[in-house]
Design an enzyme around this catalytic site. Sequence first.
Site, PDB file in Angstrom:
ATOM      1  N   GLU A 260       0.907  -1.223   0.081  1.00 19.69           N
ATOM      2  CA  GLU A 260       0.044   0.061   0.067  1.00 19.69           C
ATOM      3  C   GLU A 260       0.905   1.284   0.258  1.00 19.69           C
ATOM      4  OE1 GLU A 260      -2.910   0.578   2.952  1.00 19.69           O
ATOM      5  OE2 GLU A 260      -3.198  -1.604   3.057  1.00 19.69           O
ATOM      6  N   GLU A 313     -13.625   5.321  -1.293  1.00 19.22           N
ATOM      7  CA  GLU A 313     -14.608   4.435  -0.573  1.00 19.22           C
ATOM      8  C   GLU A 313     -15.334   5.250   0.348  1.00 19.22           C
ATOM      9  OE1 GLU A 313     -12.358   0.435   0.689  1.00 19.22           O
ATOM     10  OE2 GLU A 313     -10.637   1.642   0.430  1.00 19.22           O
ATOM     11  N   LYS A 316     -15.741   4.316   4.327  1.00 21.20           N
ATOM     12  CA  LYS A 316     -14.954   4.329   5.337  1.00 21.20           C
ATOM     13  C   LYS A 316     -15.034   5.018   6.537  1.00 21.20           C
ATOM     14  CE  LYS A 316     -10.592   3.175   4.307  1.00 21.20           C
ATOM     15  NZ  LYS A 316      -9.183   2.905   4.134  1.00 21.20           N
ATOM     16  N   GLU A 322      -9.666   9.736   4.488  1.00 18.04           N
ATOM     17  CA  GLU A 322      -9.406   8.210   4.338  1.00 18.04           C
ATOM     18  C   GLU A 322     -10.418   7.805   3.231  1.00 18.04           C
ATOM     19  OE1 GLU A 322      -7.442   6.318   5.674  1.00 18.04           O
ATOM     20  OE2 GLU A 322      -6.996   7.135   7.662  1.00 18.04           O
TER      21      GLU A 322
END
Length: 342
Positions: A260, A313, A316, A322
Site C-alpha cells: 500500500e 471508499e 470508510k 481516508e
Amino acid sequence: MAASKKLLIFTFITFSLAFAGAESIGICYGRVADNLPPPEIVAALLTANNILKLRMFDSDGAALAAFANSPIEIITAVPNDGLPVLAADPGAAVQWLAAYVVPFYPATRIKYIAVGNEIFLGSPDYAAFLVPAMQNLHAALQAAGLSDAIKISSPHAASILANSFPPSQGAFDPARLETLKPFLDFLSQTGAPFMANIYPFFSYLNNPASIPLQYALFTSPALFVDGDLAYSNLFDATVDSLISAMERLGHPDIRVAVTETGWPWAGGNNEAENVGNAMTYNGNLVKHVLSNVGTPKRPGVGVETYLFDLFNEDQKTGQDFERDFGLFYPSGQKVYDVSFSL
C-alpha cells in the site's frame, strides 16, 4: 461492447506494452463503498490501463472468478479475525484453500496470500496467531502442489520500525521481535517478500516540521546523505530502513513488496490533501517503480508496489481524507491524470 470482449482487446494491448524483466504497477481494490462497478468491469479497467497487479483485502469468490483469464496477478487475503482458526487447525487451512484458492487458480493468477493486515497496528491481540496460521496455510499449499507458485506473507505498517532514520539504522520495535523473528524465518524459507504499507503522506502529515513536503513527493532538490548512500525521497528511505532492520535480524536477502502507498486528493484540512499533490506523488511513484531503479541499498532491484486506492471508499470511517485516495471514479474515468506506463 461487452466487458468480456473489452477484456480480450485490452489484454492484447497490455501484452504488447509490457516489457520483460520490468516491474508493473499494482493497485489496491478497497471496496468499503456502495457505488462501485462489478468486478468484471474492474478487470477490464485495470487491463486497459496497464495495471497488472491487484491487491484484495478479503477472499471473495465472485471477485476472484471475475479476473479469470486476465493478465492481472492477484493478492488475496485472510482477514485478521480469521487467523485464530487457521493457526489452531491445519484442517481449517486446507478448507480455506479449497474454498478460496483451488477453484480459481490458475485461471485467476493468484500470486500471494496476505495473512492479516497491519496486525501490530490494528489487531495486536492476533499477533500470536500470525506465524502459525501462515505455516498451516503453507503446508496446505504444499499438499496441493501450489507452494512454488503462490507465496504467503503479511502486510505490516511502517510503524513496525522503532527507528527509521537514518535508513542505515533502521530497526524493528524490540517488543515485536517475538513474532517478527519467526515471521522473517518463514519468509526466508519460503521465498516470500516482506509486505509493507508505506505512506510518506502520513509521515509528512504527522511531522511537517521535520519532513519537507518535496521529500515526500519525490520532488526534493536536495539529497539526504546516509554514509555512502544518498536519498532523494522518503519512499526509498523507508524501504531501505526496513531492509536494514531485516539485516539486523540476520535476513539480508528478503525482498520488500510495498502493498500500500498513496496520497489523498481531497478531504483534508491542510495543504497536503489536494489533487496536485496526489497527482505528483502517484505519478512520480509510478515512474520510479516502472523504471526499476530500485533503492540506494538495492540499486537496480525493482520494488513491487501497489497504489492505494482504485476507487474512493465512501463508507470508510475515520478522517475525511481516508475516503479520498481513489485514482478512478466508479465510471472508470481517472480522477486526475496519471500514466501507468513509461
